[in-house]
Design an enzyme around this catalytic site. Structure first.
Site, PDB file in Angstrom:
ATOM      1  N   ARG A  44      54.787  51.146  44.001  1.00 52.41           N
ATOM      2  CA  ARG A  44      54.216  51.851  43.049  1.00 52.41           C
ATOM      3  C   ARG A  44      54.721  53.321  42.751  1.00 52.41           C
ATOM      4  NH1 ARG A  44      47.978  49.214  42.119  1.00 52.41           N
ATOM      5  NH2 ARG A  44      48.908  47.214  41.744  1.00 52.41           N
ATOM      6  N   ASP A 155      35.555  55.195  33.955  1.00 51.76           N
ATOM      7  CA  ASP A 155      36.455  54.918  34.843  1.00 51.76           C
ATOM      8  C   ASP A 155      37.208  56.149  35.116  1.00 51.76           C
ATOM      9  OD1 ASP A 155      38.089  52.036  35.335  1.00 51.76           O
ATOM     10  OD2 ASP A 155      39.340  53.606  35.763  1.00 51.76           O
TER      11      ASP A 155
HETATM   12  C1  LIG Z   1      39.764  46.270  39.271  1.00 54.01           C
HETATM   13  S1  LIG Z   1      39.003  47.083  38.272  1.00 54.01           S
HETATM   14  C2  LIG Z   1      37.577  46.490  37.978  1.00 54.01           C
HETATM   15  C3  LIG Z   1      37.114  46.275  36.215  1.00 54.01           C
HETATM   16  C4  LIG Z   1      35.840  45.867  36.009  1.00 54.01           C
HETATM   17  N1  LIG Z   1      34.486  46.274  36.506  1.00 54.01           N
HETATM   18  C5  LIG Z   1      35.973  44.118  36.402  1.00 54.01           C
HETATM   19  O1  LIG Z   1      35.339  43.870  37.476  1.00 54.01           O
HETATM   20  O2  LIG Z   1      36.461  43.496  35.652  1.00 54.01           O
HETATM   21  C6  LIG Z   1      38.632  48.765  39.150  1.00 54.01           C
HETATM   22  C7  LIG Z   1      38.500  50.028  38.496  1.00 54.01           C
HETATM   23  O3  LIG Z   1      37.808  51.026  39.162  1.00 54.01           O
HETATM   24  C8  LIG Z   1      38.525  52.075  38.913  1.00 54.01           C
HETATM   25  N2  LIG Z   1      38.376  53.327  39.955  1.00 54.01           N
HETATM   26  C9  LIG Z   1      38.825  53.339  41.177  1.00 54.01           C
HETATM   27  N3  LIG Z   1      38.234  54.242  42.213  1.00 54.01           N
HETATM   28  C10 LIG Z   1      37.490  54.844  41.359  1.00 54.01           C
HETATM   29  C11 LIG Z   1      36.800  55.857  41.160  1.00 54.01           C
HETATM   30  N4  LIG Z   1      36.688  56.827  42.317  1.00 54.01           N
HETATM   31  N5  LIG Z   1      35.981  56.546  40.395  1.00 54.01           N
HETATM   32  C12 LIG Z   1      35.902  55.643  39.068  1.00 54.01           C
HETATM   33  N6  LIG Z   1      36.682  54.664  38.895  1.00 54.01           N
HETATM   34  C13 LIG Z   1      37.387  54.214  39.769  1.00 54.01           C
HETATM   35  C14 LIG Z   1      39.820  52.018  38.693  1.00 54.01           C
HETATM   36  O4  LIG Z   1      40.528  53.103  37.844  1.00 54.01           O
HETATM   37  C15 LIG Z   1      39.818  50.409  37.911  1.00 54.01           C
HETATM   38  O5  LIG Z   1      39.947  50.553  36.431  1.00 54.01           O
END
Ligand SMILES: C[S@@+](CC[C@H](N)C(=O)[O-])C[C@H]1O[C@@H](n2cnc3c(N)ncnc32)[C@H](O)[C@@H]1O
Length: 284
Positions: A44, A155
């Site tokens: 990445r 997010d």
């Molecule tokens: C795999 S996605 C999950 C999306 C949704 N909740 C679902 O289950 O389908 C994880 C998300 O968490 C966000 N994320 C990761 N670390 C984070 C943080 N410290 N604060 C806010 N969002 C975060 C990422 O940007 C990503 O969009």
């Protein structure tokens, strides 16, 4: 030579680079990049290195960390995090909301005179989760029009939030939405290629999208009825999960519920929630 770049690039990720990027990412957003993630991180970062025309991953890292606007650092976080999501992901959570949680919540709210249902999609990615929640809540509450639905959807990534705010999805992404709900809440968008659908205004009106790093302060003043934090904590280590889960507890109403992702249990974490069923926990 036409089409050839004049510089050579080194997409090697040294152990020092990996340690540095792991530390910076962990301190910033809690994501735990253990050794098993090294190849993913390399691939990445190599992509960002090419886009920004840096000569090596080390060079790219210094560039991203030096950039005072914070823009490239945000893109670095975006590159590292996983945004996989879908409409009505983990259907049993939506079934639980409809069959068990909402009927009793509405009875309680009618008794107390509170006319707002408040939810948070924490780590909402490109919006499929909060829009699925809005569809579920609005259709379940259609016979209770006195209630207002307010969903906070946050997010850390501005890239996914832009997609979420746009609210336009290709046909294959909206496939999990049941036909009747699709008909009611999704509008066919004019497009040349693939069929596209836009979410209805009524869904947008009950969602507030905002950027929020879960490791920082939360601007939440009124206790929430439920929180979806699914497939986010899986990227954090246990101490970070524990802090987060206890902060969620504090901002829920008594009886409020936390939903986690299918592979995220609270086992091994000190918390005050009552276990309801796998991945569903209630505030006592
Ligand atoms: C795999 S996605 C999950 C999306 C949704 N909740 C679902 O289950 O389908 C994880 C998300 O968490 C966000 N994320 C990761 N670390 C984070 C943080 N410290 N604060 C806010 N969002 C975060 C990422 O940007 C990503 O969009």
């Amino acid at each position: 030579m036409v089409g050839c770049t004049t510089y050579s690039s080194d997409a090697n990720l040294t152990d020092d680079d990996f340690r540095q990027v792991s530390r910076v990412i962990y301190e910033h957003c809690g994501i735990n990049l253990h050794d098993g993630k090294k190849e993913l991180v390399r691939a990445r970062l190599a992509k960002r290195m090419r886009v920004t025309k840096r000569r090596s991953i080390s060079d790219y890292l210094s560039y991203a960390l030096r950039d005072h606007s914070g823009k490239e650092f945000s893109l670095l976080v975006d590159a590292i995090s996983t945004n996989l999501t879908s409409f009505f992901r983990e259907q049993k959570h939506f079934d639980f909301l409809c069959d068990e949680f909402l009927p009793s919540l509405i009875t309680k709210k009618r008794a107390s005179g509170d006319k707002v249902v408040r939810a948070w999609s924490a780590g909402c990615s490109s919006g499929e989760e909060p829009y699925s929640l809005a569809i579920t809540l609005l259709s379940e509450l259609k016979n209770a029009p006195e209630f207002q639905v307010k969903i906070l959807a946050t997010d850390i990534s501005t890239t996914v939030l832009d997609r979420a705010r746009t609210g336009i999805y290709p046909e294959k992404r909206v496939a999990p939405v049941p036909a009747e709900l699709k008909h009611r809440y999704l509008i066919r968008e004019k497009s040349d290629g693939e069929k596209m659908f836009r979410v209805a205004k009524i869904l947008r009106e009950c969602i507030y999208f905002g950027q929020l790093n879960l490791m920082q302060e939360w601007p939440i003043k009124v206790p929430l009825d439920f929180i979806f934090c699914r497939n986010v904590m899986i990227y954090f280590d246990k101490p970070t999960q524990e802090r987060l889960v206890n902060r969620y507890y504090d901002i829920l109403q008594p009886g409020g519920v936390l939903f986690t992702g299918h592979s995220e249990s609270l086992t091994g974490i000190k918390h005050r929630f009552r276990y309801v069923q796998p991945t569903i926990y209630a505030k006592v």
